[in-house]
Design a protein around this motif. Sequence first.
Motif, PDB file in Angstrom:
ATOM      1  N   GLN A  73      -3.584 -77.939  16.712  1.00  0.00           N
ATOM      2  CA  GLN A  73      -5.022 -76.974  17.635  1.00  0.00           C
ATOM      3  C   GLN A  73      -4.674 -75.746  17.673  1.00  0.00           C
ATOM      4  OE1 GLN A  73      -6.846 -78.580  21.203  1.00  0.00           O
ATOM      5  NE2 GLN A  73      -6.223 -80.954  20.279  1.00  0.00           N
ATOM      6  N   ASP A  76      -7.566 -72.805  15.322  1.00  0.00           N
ATOM      7  CA  ASP A  76      -8.630 -72.945  15.495  1.00  0.00           C
ATOM      8  C   ASP A  76      -8.874 -72.712  17.147  1.00  0.00           C
ATOM      9  OD1 ASP A  76     -11.170 -73.962  16.075  1.00  0.00           O
ATOM     10  OD2 ASP A  76     -11.166 -74.891  17.925  1.00  0.00           O
ATOM     11  N   MET A  77      -7.721 -72.641  18.326  1.00  0.00           N
ATOM     12  CA  MET A  77      -7.454 -72.207  19.406  1.00  0.00           C
ATOM     13  C   MET A  77      -7.163 -70.401  18.882  1.00  0.00           C
ATOM     14  SD  MET A  77      -4.851 -72.414  22.271  1.00  0.00           S
ATOM     15  CE  MET A  77      -3.683 -71.438  22.149  1.00  0.00           C
ATOM     16  N   ARG A  79      -8.578 -68.929  16.280  1.00  0.00           N
ATOM     17  CA  ARG A  79     -10.089 -68.505  16.187  1.00  0.00           C
ATOM     18  C   ARG A  79     -10.986 -68.654  17.619  1.00  0.00           C
ATOM     19  NH1 ARG A  79      -9.176 -71.025  11.619  1.00  0.00           N
ATOM     20  NH2 ARG A  79      -9.664 -73.029  12.035  1.00  0.00           N
ATOM     21  N   HIS A  80     -11.306 -69.852  18.466  1.00  0.00           N
ATOM     22  CA  HIS A  80     -11.448 -69.756  19.752  1.00  0.00           C
ATOM     23  C   HIS A  80     -10.920 -70.042  20.810  1.00  0.00           C
ATOM     24  CE1 HIS A  80     -14.667 -69.741  15.440  1.00  0.00           C
ATOM     25  NE2 HIS A  80     -14.126 -70.738  14.940  1.00  0.00           N
ATOM     26  N   LEU A  82     -11.688 -69.551  23.612  1.00  0.00           N
ATOM     27  CA  LEU A  82     -12.729 -69.995  24.930  1.00  0.00           C
ATOM     28  C   LEU A  82     -12.784 -70.751  25.220  1.00  0.00           C
ATOM     29  CD1 LEU A  82     -14.765 -66.292  25.764  1.00  0.00           C
ATOM     30  CD2 LEU A  82     -12.337 -66.795  26.843  1.00  0.00           C
ATOM     31  N   ARG A  83     -12.763 -71.533  24.189  1.00  0.00           N
ATOM     32  CA  ARG A  83     -13.454 -72.964  23.688  1.00  0.00           C
ATOM     33  C   ARG A  83     -12.359 -73.732  24.888  1.00  0.00           C
ATOM     34  NH1 ARG A  83     -14.209 -74.365  17.860  1.00  0.00           N
ATOM     35  NH2 ARG A  83     -15.682 -73.208  17.714  1.00  0.00           N
ATOM     36  N   TYR A  84     -10.838 -73.437  24.652  1.00  0.00           N
ATOM     37  CA  TYR A  84     -10.312 -74.480  25.028  1.00  0.00           C
ATOM     38  C   TYR A  84     -10.112 -74.176  26.541  1.00  0.00           C
ATOM     39  CZ  TYR A  84      -8.913 -74.998  20.708  1.00  0.00           C
ATOM     40  OH  TYR A  84      -9.351 -76.219  19.512  1.00  0.00           O
ATOM     41  N   VAL A  86     -11.167 -75.407  28.771  1.00  0.00           N
ATOM     42  CA  VAL A  86     -11.861 -77.051  29.502  1.00  0.00           C
ATOM     43  C   VAL A  86     -11.221 -77.656  30.303  1.00  0.00           C
ATOM     44  CG1 VAL A  86     -13.999 -76.123  27.934  1.00  0.00           C
ATOM     45  CG2 VAL A  86     -12.126 -77.977  27.187  1.00  0.00           C
TER      46      VAL A  86
END
Length: 126
Positions: A73, A76-77, A79-80, A82-84, A86
Amino acid sequence: MGFAEGFCSHAYSLWTGGIHAYGRDPVLIQVLFHAMLVFDALAVVLIIRASPAGPPLAAAAMLADASANWWTQAPDMARHPLRYLVPFGLLPITLFGVFVLVTAIPLYQTIAARRPAADQASRQLA
């Protein structure tokens, strides 16, 4: 509880996705994620039974599982990020992994110190 949840998560992935549930990942990581079914269940049993083998197995399993999750991961982490942030996925796996690694040695020492006393008491009863 964390290992029981991990077992259920990996079992659900296997149940719904079959042997190719982690097909997007490299083969060695796929094998590891499927093997986590056994490692998570074994960690639960050994910790409940207060076996000295429990904490080292738990630490090794979490180190492998968290490392594999970060490996798959990380792009992707990056690049994004804040998506993680959660309450599922990489964040709780990482936090639980840190908890297991920090507590593995003290838990092992506590279990190992109690083990000889329990063995001696069982010999006296026999």
